[in-house]
Design a protein around this motif. Structure first.
Motif, PDB file in Angstrom:
ATOM      1  N   LYS A 135      40.776  12.874 -19.289  1.00 50.04           N
ATOM      2  CA  LYS A 135      40.194  14.510 -18.275  1.00 50.04           C
ATOM      3  C   LYS A 135      41.433  14.454 -16.511  1.00 50.04           C
ATOM      4  CE  LYS A 135      37.252  16.424 -18.954  1.00 50.04           C
ATOM      5  NZ  LYS A 135      35.506  17.274 -19.268  1.00 50.04           N
ATOM      6  N   LYS A 136      42.081  14.501 -16.262  1.00 55.24           N
ATOM      7  CA  LYS A 136      42.059  14.782 -14.642  1.00 55.24           C
ATOM      8  C   LYS A 136      40.935  14.695 -13.497  1.00 55.24           C
ATOM      9  CE  LYS A 136      47.161  15.979 -15.687  1.00 55.24           C
ATOM     10  NZ  LYS A 136      48.047  17.362 -15.644  1.00 55.24           N
ATOM     11  N   GLU A 137      40.288  15.639 -14.376  1.00 57.59           N
ATOM     12  CA  GLU A 137      38.550  16.508 -13.900  1.00 57.59           C
ATOM     13  C   GLU A 137      38.300  14.747 -12.980  1.00 57.59           C
ATOM     14  OE1 GLU A 137      40.342  17.663 -16.302  1.00 57.59           O
ATOM     15  OE2 GLU A 137      39.941  19.965 -16.479  1.00 57.59           O
ATOM     16  N   ASP A 138      37.989  13.964 -14.212  1.00 54.16           N
ATOM     17  CA  ASP A 138      37.179  13.333 -13.900  1.00 54.16           C
ATOM     18  C   ASP A 138      37.796  12.282 -12.940  1.00 54.16           C
ATOM     19  OD1 ASP A 138      35.273  13.889 -15.475  1.00 54.16           O
ATOM     20  OD2 ASP A 138      36.224  12.722 -17.388  1.00 54.16           O
ATOM     21  N   ILE A 139      39.151  12.297 -13.311  1.00 62.26           N
ATOM     22  CA  ILE A 139      40.194  11.138 -12.140  1.00 62.26           C
ATOM     23  C   ILE A 139      39.518  12.111 -10.800  1.00 62.26           C
ATOM     24  CG2 ILE A 139      41.751  10.222 -11.640  1.00 62.26           C
ATOM     25  CD1 ILE A 139      41.375   8.865 -13.833  1.00 62.26           C
ATOM     26  N   ALA A 140      40.184  12.817 -10.430  1.00 59.61           N
ATOM     27  CA  ALA A 140      39.920  13.785  -9.467  1.00 59.61           C
ATOM     28  C   ALA A 140      38.613  13.352  -8.877  1.00 59.61           C
ATOM     29  CB  ALA A 140      40.074  15.022  -9.321  1.00 59.61           C
ATOM     30  N   LYS A 142      31.853   8.573 -12.559  1.00 59.75           N
ATOM     31  CA  LYS A 142      33.039   8.228 -14.589  1.00 59.75           C
ATOM     32  C   LYS A 142      34.123   7.066 -14.539  1.00 59.75           C
ATOM     33  CE  LYS A 142      34.452   9.302 -18.939  1.00 59.75           C
ATOM     34  NZ  LYS A 142      34.342   9.910 -19.788  1.00 59.75           N
ATOM     35  N   TYR A 143      34.325   6.738 -13.390  1.00 56.14           N
ATOM     36  CA  TYR A 143      35.886   5.894 -12.834  1.00 56.14           C
ATOM     37  C   TYR A 143      34.805   5.157 -11.464  1.00 56.14           C
ATOM     38  CZ  TYR A 143      38.142   8.199 -16.363  1.00 56.14           C
ATOM     39  OH  TYR A 143      38.760   8.410 -17.628  1.00 56.14           O
ATOM     40  N   PRO A 144      34.180   4.276 -11.353  1.00 54.80           N
ATOM     41  CA  PRO A 144      33.762   3.610 -10.136  1.00 54.80           C
ATOM     42  C   PRO A 144      35.055   2.699  -8.937  1.00 54.80           C
ATOM     43  CG  PRO A 144      33.865   1.483 -11.899  1.00 54.80           C
ATOM     44  CD  PRO A 144      34.551   3.046 -13.101  1.00 54.80           C
ATOM     45  N   LEU A 176      43.172   2.274  -2.674  1.00 50.58           N
ATOM     46  CA  LEU A 176      42.370   3.285  -3.709  1.00 50.58           C
ATOM     47  C   LEU A 176      43.317   4.066  -4.394  1.00 50.58           C
ATOM     48  CD1 LEU A 176      40.175   5.100  -4.290  1.00 50.58           C
ATOM     49  CD2 LEU A 176      39.635   6.215  -2.144  1.00 50.58           C
ATOM     50  N   LYS A 177      44.151   4.482  -3.283  1.00 52.56           N
ATOM     51  CA  LYS A 177      45.364   4.911  -4.356  1.00 52.56           C
ATOM     52  C   LYS A 177      45.781   3.787  -5.583  1.00 52.56           C
ATOM     53  CE  LYS A 177      49.227   4.019  -2.951  1.00 52.56           C
ATOM     54  NZ  LYS A 177      49.518   3.606  -1.425  1.00 52.56           N
ATOM     55  N   THR A 178      46.609   3.093  -5.016  1.00 51.29           N
ATOM     56  CA  THR A 178      46.676   1.612  -6.213  1.00 51.29           C
ATOM     57  C   THR A 178      45.659   1.145  -7.323  1.00 51.29           C
ATOM     58  OG1 THR A 178      47.392   0.832  -4.365  1.00 51.29           O
ATOM     59  CG2 THR A 178      48.255  -0.357  -6.530  1.00 51.29           C
ATOM     60  N   SER A 179      43.729   1.539  -7.133  1.00 51.83           N
ATOM     61  CA  SER A 179      43.075   1.412  -7.519  1.00 51.83           C
ATOM     62  C   SER A 179      43.718   2.926  -9.136  1.00 51.83           C
ATOM     63  CB  SER A 179      41.713   1.152  -7.537  1.00 51.83           C
ATOM     64  OG  SER A 179      41.062   1.234  -8.121  1.00 51.83           O
ATOM     65  N   VAL A 180      43.592   3.702  -8.079  1.00 52.78           N
ATOM     66  CA  VAL A 180      43.515   4.721  -9.625  1.00 52.78           C
ATOM     67  C   VAL A 180      44.954   4.836 -10.347  1.00 52.78           C
ATOM     68  CG1 VAL A 180      44.277   7.097  -9.710  1.00 52.78           C
ATOM     69  CG2 VAL A 180      42.699   6.823  -7.524  1.00 52.78           C
ATOM     70  N   ARG A 181      45.992   3.997 -10.002  1.00 52.82           N
ATOM     71  CA  ARG A 181      47.494   4.660 -10.141  1.00 52.82           C
ATOM     72  C   ARG A 181      47.016   2.897 -11.360  1.00 52.82           C
ATOM     73  NH1 ARG A 181      52.728   0.827  -9.670  1.00 52.82           N
ATOM     74  NH2 ARG A 181      51.042   0.816  -8.116  1.00 52.82           N
ATOM     75  N   TYR A 182      46.282   2.196 -11.615  1.00 54.06           N
ATOM     76  CA  TYR A 182      46.206   1.017 -12.435  1.00 54.06           C
ATOM     77  C   TYR A 182      44.858   1.887 -12.952  1.00 54.06           C
ATOM     78  CZ  TYR A 182      48.218  -3.050  -9.451  1.00 54.06           C
ATOM     79  OH  TYR A 182      48.993  -3.621  -8.861  1.00 54.06           O
ATOM     80  N   THR A 183      44.300   2.471 -13.047  1.00 56.58           N
ATOM     81  CA  THR A 183      43.758   3.341 -13.622  1.00 56.58           C
ATOM     82  C   THR A 183      43.929   3.834 -14.931  1.00 56.58           C
ATOM     83  OG1 THR A 183      41.559   2.774 -12.502  1.00 56.58           O
ATOM     84  CG2 THR A 183      41.002   4.104 -14.179  1.00 56.58           C
TER      85      THR A 183
END
Ligand code: KG4
Ligand code: ZN
Length: 355
Positions: free
Chosen positions: A240-245, A205-207, A225-232
């Motif tokens: 959905k938390k499941e998709d991010i995870a 879902k998220y690249p 990678l962690k920062t990219s998750v934060r920006y997203t």
């Protein structure tokens, strides 16, 4: 030989008593007191609180050991003296030194990471109440240790000798799991929760970036990678938390597996070991097995049993067993005099214990 192993480097207070006879091991007792519940309310390990709880817990655990075997019958004390939290390490090291002095028992000081490597020698099927033969390791051995504090490739060409051939330049993979869990409002430690959510999510879902995957060396980086998750997360109104995870986990796993294959190509190991807390991750275990089994070379992959991926003293006992396999190295590292001078070393490296 009766070995008492002590592990207190972070937030697990643990003692193990094993009996070794040539190539066999019998686990007489193994006790772990985890402080996870205490620290999860603070969102991470609080060193002072960890040390206080080690002091409270270690003596009741020692009483349990005494019920199995009188302390004077112990032949060797195996102790983690680093790396880790200084105040936590101190408790275990002081217990080791005190017992050594009182009962005249030699000490074998070990690096915590030697434990994460050696615990993979426990066979998949063994009867904890019976004597068993640990898996035999063929050298060169390559280990990928992924935990809260470490993400590194360790090359070992012989027992007791280690070389770090690649590591993260910033956060460890475990730290990234914990930080992303925090961003998602999940509790500590985040790895197991992310991993459970990921099972039901969309991995594509998220690249998210696969950091340094193209670089020729074995260095890694997980802070971007962690920062990219934060920006997203900041950009998205709904997710959905499941998709991010799942997408995050896939990025970590793909990075670790790609780097492992590069490391294998470079060093041609006969044995590959996965170790550390993140080694409990199902997706990582699955993908690593799949890719390594597909290689033309025969490499034995040792995956630790999940229950022993987090810190415990049995892994330290197994590291002592491994070192004992080479008499010369065992003699060099073991001493009746360590009680005088052994000091916990929070920054201990594998180079410091290499012979
Ligand atoms: O080896 P360990 O128990 O302690 C250290 O020496 O750091 O590793 C703990 C780390 C934590 O970051 C935790 O989130 C992570 O291992 N972890 C996992 C999983 N289980 C534990 N990470 C991903 N997936 C898991 N299933
Ligand atoms: Zn650990």
């Amino acid at each position: 030989m009766n070995i008492l192993a002590i592990e207190t480097s972070c937030d697990e207070t643990s003692l193990a008593l094993v009996r070794t006879k040539k190539n066999n091991v019998e686990i007489l007792g193994h006790f772990v007191h985890s402080q996870i519940k205490i620290h999860s309310q603070y969102g991470g390990v609080v060193p002072e609180v960890a040390a206080r709880n080690h002091i409270i817990k270690i003596f009741p655990l020692l009483e349990k050991i005494k019920k199995i075997l009188p302390l004077e019958k112990i032949d060797l004390i195996a102790i983690t003296y680093g790396p880790g939290l200084i105040t936590s390490l101190m408790i275990g090291v002081w217990l080791a030194k005190t017992l050594s002095y009182i009962f005249k028992i030699p000490i074998l000081p070990l690096n915590h990471l030697e434990g994460h490597i050696a615990v993979s020698m426990l066979p998949e099927q063994y009867d904890a109440k019976k004597t068993f033969q640990p898996l035999s390791v063929e050298f060169p051995l390559l280990a990928l240790i992924v935990s809260g504090g470490h993400t590194e490739f360790i090359l070992s060409k012989k027992i007791g000798h280690y070389e770090i051939v690649g590591e993260t330049l910033d956060d460890s993979a475990g730290e990234a799991f914990d930080k992303v869990a925090k961003l998602l409002g999940l509790s500590y430690p985040g790895g197991p929760i992310i991993s459970r959510l990921a099972f039901r999510g969309d991995r594509k879902k998220y690249p998210f970036p696969r950091p340094m995957i193209q670089s020729k060396n074995l260095e890694m980086s997980f802070s971007g990678l962690k920062t990219s998750v934060r920006y997203t997360l900041e950009k998205l109104k709904q997710y959905k938390k499941e998709d991010i995870a799942a997408s995050f986990e896939e990025a970590v796993v793909e990075t670790l597996v790609t780097k492992t294959l590069q490391a294998i190509k470079k060093y041609n190991p006969k044995t590959m070991i996965l170790g550390g807390g993140v080694a409990a991750n199902n997706r990582l275990r699955e993908m690593l097995s799949l890719k390594i089994n597909a290689l033309p070379e025969t490499i034995r992959l040792f995956l630790p049993q999940k229950q022993f991926t987090t810190d415990n003293a049995l892994m330290i006992a197994m590291a002592a067993f491994m070192i004992q396999q080479n008499k010369k190295i065992a003699e060099k590292r073991t001493s009746l005099e360590h009680w005088k001078s052994l000091a916990p070393d929070p920054n201990l490296t594998l180079r410091d214990v290499s012979r």
